[in-house]
Motif scaffolding. Structure first.
Motif, PDB file in Angstrom:
ATOM      1  N   LEU A  82       9.598   6.969   2.906  1.00  0.00           N
ATOM      2  CA  LEU A  82       8.963   5.663   2.793  1.00  0.00           C
ATOM      3  C   LEU A  82       8.792   5.002   4.160  1.00  0.00           C
ATOM      4  O   LEU A  82       7.755   4.385   4.436  1.00  0.00           O
ATOM      5  N   PHE A  83       9.795   5.131   5.014  1.00  0.00           N
ATOM      6  CA  PHE A  83       9.698   4.496   6.326  1.00  0.00           C
ATOM      7  C   PHE A  83       8.609   5.141   7.172  1.00  0.00           C
ATOM      8  O   PHE A  83       7.829   4.436   7.844  1.00  0.00           O
ATOM      9  N   ASN A  84       8.527   6.473   7.140  1.00  0.00           N
ATOM     10  CA  ASN A  84       7.489   7.143   7.932  1.00  0.00           C
ATOM     11  C   ASN A  84       6.089   6.773   7.447  1.00  0.00           C
ATOM     12  O   ASN A  84       5.187   6.497   8.257  1.00  0.00           O
ATOM     13  N   LYS A  85       5.900   6.756   6.130  1.00  0.00           N
ATOM     14  CA  LYS A  85       4.582   6.395   5.604  1.00  0.00           C
ATOM     15  C   LYS A  85       4.271   4.931   5.876  1.00  0.00           C
ATOM     16  O   LYS A  85       3.121   4.584   6.188  1.00  0.00           O
TER      17      LYS A  85
ATOM     18  N   ASP B 294       3.239   4.619   9.481  1.00  0.00           N
ATOM     19  CA  ASP B 294       1.908   5.185   9.698  1.00  0.00           C
ATOM     20  C   ASP B 294       0.822   4.262   9.156  1.00  0.00           C
ATOM     21  O   ASP B 294      -0.173   3.977   9.826  1.00  0.00           O
ATOM     22  N   HIS B 295       1.012   3.763   7.935  1.00  0.00           N
ATOM     23  CA  HIS B 295       0.006   2.884   7.334  1.00  0.00           C
ATOM     24  C   HIS B 295      -0.075   1.552   8.067  1.00  0.00           C
ATOM     25  O   HIS B 295      -1.175   1.001   8.228  1.00  0.00           O
ATOM     26  N   TYR B 296       1.053   1.039   8.527  1.00  0.00           N
ATOM     27  CA  TYR B 296       1.036  -0.227   9.261  1.00  0.00           C
ATOM     28  C   TYR B 296       0.260  -0.067  10.574  1.00  0.00           C
ATOM     29  O   TYR B 296      -0.548  -0.930  10.947  1.00  0.00           O
ATOM     30  N   ALA B 297       0.505   1.056  11.269  1.00  0.00           N
ATOM     31  CA  ALA B 297      -0.213   1.288  12.531  1.00  0.00           C
ATOM     32  C   ALA B 297      -1.713   1.435  12.288  1.00  0.00           C
ATOM     33  O   ALA B 297      -2.538   0.913  13.057  1.00  0.00           O
ATOM     34  N   LYS B 298      -2.098   2.115  11.210  1.00  0.00           N
ATOM     35  CA  LYS B 298      -3.527   2.292  10.930  1.00  0.00           C
ATOM     36  C   LYS B 298      -4.177   0.979  10.527  1.00  0.00           C
ATOM     37  O   LYS B 298      -5.324   0.697  10.909  1.00  0.00           O
ATOM     38  N   LEU B 299      -3.467   0.155   9.742  1.00  0.00           N
ATOM     39  CA  LEU B 299      -4.019  -1.142   9.372  1.00  0.00           C
ATOM     40  C   LEU B 299      -4.216  -2.029  10.603  1.00  0.00           C
ATOM     41  O   LEU B 299      -5.233  -2.719  10.734  1.00  0.00           O
ATOM     42  N   ARG B 300      -3.231  -2.026  11.490  1.00  0.00           N
ATOM     43  CA  ARG B 300      -3.356  -2.816  12.708  1.00  0.00           C
ATOM     44  C   ARG B 300      -4.520  -2.327  13.571  1.00  0.00           C
ATOM     45  O   ARG B 300      -5.258  -3.126  14.159  1.00  0.00           O
ATOM     46  N   ALA B 301      -4.690  -1.004  13.630  1.00  0.00           N
ATOM     47  CA  ALA B 301      -5.802  -0.452  14.418  1.00  0.00           C
ATOM     48  C   ALA B 301      -7.151  -0.850  13.807  1.00  0.00           C
ATOM     49  O   ALA B 301      -8.089  -1.196  14.528  1.00  0.00           O
ATOM     50  N   LEU B 302      -7.251  -0.811  12.468  1.00  0.00           N
ATOM     51  CA  LEU B 302      -8.491  -1.227  11.830  1.00  0.00           C
ATOM     52  C   LEU B 302      -8.772  -2.706  12.058  1.00  0.00           C
ATOM     53  O   LEU B 302      -9.919  -3.110  12.292  1.00  0.00           O
ATOM     54  N   GLU B 303      -7.716  -3.526  11.995  1.00  0.00           N
ATOM     55  CA  GLU B 303      -7.893  -4.955  12.251  1.00  0.00           C
ATOM     56  C   GLU B 303      -8.368  -5.211  13.678  1.00  0.00           C
ATOM     57  O   GLU B 303      -9.276  -6.009  13.912  1.00  0.00           O
ATOM     58  N   ARG B 304      -7.726  -4.526  14.639  1.00  0.00           N
ATOM     59  CA  ARG B 304      -8.135  -4.721  16.040  1.00  0.00           C
ATOM     60  C   ARG B 304      -9.561  -4.259  16.267  1.00  0.00           C
ATOM     61  O   ARG B 304     -10.336  -4.917  16.979  1.00  0.00           O
ATOM     62  N   THR B 305      -9.933  -3.125  15.644  1.00  0.00           N
ATOM     63  CA  THR B 305     -11.306  -2.634  15.796  1.00  0.00           C
ATOM     64  C   THR B 305     -12.315  -3.626  15.225  1.00  0.00           C
ATOM     65  O   THR B 305     -13.360  -3.900  15.826  1.00  0.00           O
ATOM     66  N   SER B 306     -11.992  -4.166  14.057  1.00  0.00           N
ATOM     67  CA  SER B 306     -12.891  -5.141  13.441  1.00  0.00           C
ATOM     68  C   SER B 306     -12.994  -6.412  14.279  1.00  0.00           C
ATOM     69  O   SER B 306     -14.084  -6.966  14.457  1.00  0.00           O
TER      70      SER B 306
ATOM     71  N   PHE C 118       0.830  -1.206   0.000  1.00  0.00           N
ATOM     72  CA  PHE C 118       0.000   0.000   0.000  1.00  0.00           C
ATOM     73  C   PHE C 118       0.866   1.259   0.000  1.00  0.00           C
ATOM     74  O   PHE C 118       0.550   2.244  -0.676  1.00  0.00           O
ATOM     75  N   THR C 119       1.974   1.226   0.731  1.00  0.00           N
ATOM     76  CA  THR C 119       2.880   2.382   0.756  1.00  0.00           C
ATOM     77  C   THR C 119       3.510   2.615  -0.604  1.00  0.00           C
ATOM     78  O   THR C 119       3.601   3.754  -1.081  1.00  0.00           O
ATOM     79  N   LEU C 120       3.960   1.550  -1.258  1.00  0.00           N
ATOM     80  CA  LEU C 120       4.544   1.703  -2.598  1.00  0.00           C
ATOM     81  C   LEU C 120       3.516   2.224  -3.595  1.00  0.00           C
ATOM     82  O   LEU C 120       3.839   3.024  -4.479  1.00  0.00           O
ATOM     83  N   ARG C 121       2.263   1.790  -3.448  1.00  0.00           N
ATOM     84  CA  ARG C 121       1.235   2.260  -4.369  1.00  0.00           C
ATOM     85  C   ARG C 121       0.944   3.742  -4.159  1.00  0.00           C
ATOM     86  O   ARG C 121       0.751   4.485  -5.142  1.00  0.00           O
ATOM     87  N   LEU C 122       0.904   4.188  -2.930  1.00  0.00           N
ATOM     88  CA  LEU C 122       0.657   5.610  -2.669  1.00  0.00           C
ATOM     89  C   LEU C 122       1.849   6.475  -3.060  1.00  0.00           C
ATOM     90  O   LEU C 122       1.681   7.628  -3.442  1.00  0.00           O
ATOM     91  N   CYS C 123       3.056   5.922  -2.933  1.00  0.00           N
ATOM     92  CA  CYS C 123       4.274   6.675  -3.262  1.00  0.00           C
ATOM     93  C   CYS C 123       4.766   6.349  -4.666  1.00  0.00           C
ATOM     94  O   CYS C 123       5.976   6.416  -4.933  1.00  0.00           O
ATOM     95  N   SER C 124       3.858   5.965  -5.552  1.00  0.00           N
ATOM     96  CA  SER C 124       4.276   5.567  -6.898  1.00  0.00           C
ATOM     97  C   SER C 124       4.924   6.732  -7.656  1.00  0.00           C
ATOM     98  O   SER C 124       5.884   6.530  -8.407  1.00  0.00           O
TER      99      SER C 124
END
Length: 468
Positions: free
Chosen positions: A417-420, A423-435, A327-333
């Motif tokens: 790339l590392f910062n994004k 950030d995206h990894y933390a948000k994905l994990r949060a969405l998974e935990r919420t679900s 997802f990060t590579l796709r956003l930073c294409s």
């Protein structure tokens, strides 16, 4: 309800504020001046907060809601523009946000709109449209800040939608009626695709991941010459392993296809296409073993190992880190494409420079620019195999410049790339935990309801027997 000092102002204060700040910078020009003591007043109650405004000041913007209200000849006409009217206090009531109307009220008094930084930008624009006021009445600096907040909010909403799509949380729709799997289709899709909230979902996820890993291990061991079956030999243990893994992955893929709310969209997904291509070599070899390897399958059998490597992409379904990386590579294409462009320009430039510096040396490896590309690519990537080196002083100076350029170029995107990615990894994990928490809560609620129903039926049973 307590009233702020500015809301209980009289017509004189409105006139003085207008005289001090003027009406410059507004699309609609101010109307004719009128003494504040001669102006009839509009009494407004917006969300429980009272405002007082002169009718002549409100008429400066006749296209706005308050301007139209000031032009009304009586309360009966004004009721079309407001929510209620109090005849005792001669007050028009609006069930709107008073904090936003404060800026609108100041616009009528001073001729300038000063947007508040507190409310949501979309809600603020909706309130301005209700009052018939344009954001162009605000100063340019305020408009720029407001547009930045709008763009930031739109970017966050877009990112949230994309992250939800990456996890597949959008596809939990109810399947169309009429299918024989209509009753269990949604439950099966939720079990296969949703983050594992139950023991069955975790078991399916672990088994799928193990099937992919065992299949890759069989592919790796199949390239060892000592483990290859000889001519005329029967099926080997590696073929049996590949048969079991491919059968399990095929069954899982078919179940996901049958339970998918949108089968066409499911098949066109890049990861699902990669899984289909990865399964193609197994069935091609199976047909070749049964039919004696016809000529049409010869080329496909040669590229089969390359297609089997695509099975590694299936691990992205089980790994949040891999999905966050893709997802990060796709956003930073765009940034990645710019980086590749800089690398290509550097390779061309330094290979041409080194060719000019080394071409006069007999037996040199830099006899042409294309032959110098490999050296430039290895040097820019800071790998430096050492198989080709410059011999002249000028060539070594160019080589030092190429290596320095590579170090600077490689260090540029790392932080971004590392910062994004983090950030995206933390948000994905949060969405998974919420679900998962939501799913477990729903399951616990169902269990409690079933338990209560069982207890109720047990308690009602003896009473029914006694009554009979």
């Amino acid at each position: 309800m307590g009233e702020p000092d500015w809301s209980s102002s009289s017509g004189t204060e409105c006139g003085s504020s207008s005289d001090e700040e003027g009406g410059a910078g507004v699309d609609c020009g101010p109307g004719p001046a009128c003494p504040a003591t001669e102006q009839p007043l509009l009494r407004l109650n917006v969300g429980g907060t009272r405002f007082v405004l002169g009718r002549q000041l409100a008429a400066r913007y006749p296209a706005s809601r308050i301007g139209k209200l000031a032009a009304c000849r009586g309360p009966a006409q004004g009721l079309r523009l407001c929510d209620d009217y109090s005849a005792e206090e001669d007050e028009f009531f609006f069930d709107r946000d008073p904090s936003v109307f404060q800026a609108v009220w100041q616009l009528y008094r001073s001729g300038r709109l000063w947007p508040n930084q507190g409310p949501c930008p979309r809600r603020y624009c909706s309130e301005l449209r209700y009052w018939g006021v344009r954001l162009g009445a605000a100063p340019r600096c305020c408009r720029l800040l407001f547009h930045e907040r709008q763009q930031e909010l739109s970017e966050q909403l877009r990112l949230s939608r994309q992250l939800t799509a990456v996890l597949g949380l959008r596809e939990r729709g109810t399947p169309a009626p009429g299918n024989w799997l209509c009753r269990y289709r949604s439950r099966l899709w939720h079990l296969l695709e949703a983050p594992p909230a139950s023991a069955g979902a975790r078991l399916l996820r672990v088994s799928g991941c193990l099937a992919v890993l065992l299949s890759m291990a069989g592919l790796i061991l199949g390239t060892v010459p000592e483990l290859r079956p000889g001519p005329g030999a029967g099926p080997s243990a590696l073929w049996g392993l590949e048969t079991g893994c491919s059968s399990a992955l095929t069954a899982q893929l078919l179940l996901r296809l049958l339970s998918a709310p949108r089968p066409r969209r499911f098949l066109l997904s890049p990861l699902n296409l990669a899984e289909l291509l990865a399964l193609l070599p197994f069935y091609t070899e199976l047909v070749a073993r049964r039919c004696g390897e016809p000529r049409c399958l010869g080329l496909l059998l040669r590229v089969a190992p390359l297609l089997q490597v695509l099975r590694v992409l299936s691990l992205a379904r089980y790994s949040t880190g891999l999905r966050a990386f893709g997802f990060t590579l796709r956003l930073c294409s765009q940034q990645v494409c710019c980086l590749l462009l800089f690398i290509a320009l550097g390779i061309f430039t330094f290979s041409a420079l080194l060719h000019q510096a080394e071409q006069h040396i007999p037996g040199t490896n830099f006899s042409s620019i294309p032959e110098s590309w490999w050296w430039a690519a290895v040097s820019i990537s800071t790998v430096g195999y050492g198989d080709t080196i410059p011999e002249t002083l000028l060539g070594r100076v160019f080589a030092f410049g190429c290596i320095s350029f590579g170090i600077i170029l490689n260090g540029m995107p790392i932080t971004m790339l590392f910062n994004k990615f983090s950030d995206h990894y933390a948000k994905l994990r949060a969405l998974e935990r919420t679900s998962m928490v939501k799913e477990r809560g729903d399951m616990a609620l169902k269990e409690r309801l079933l338990r209560k129903l069982a207890q109720y039926s047990e308690n009602q049973g003896p009473r029914e027997n006694w009554s009979t």
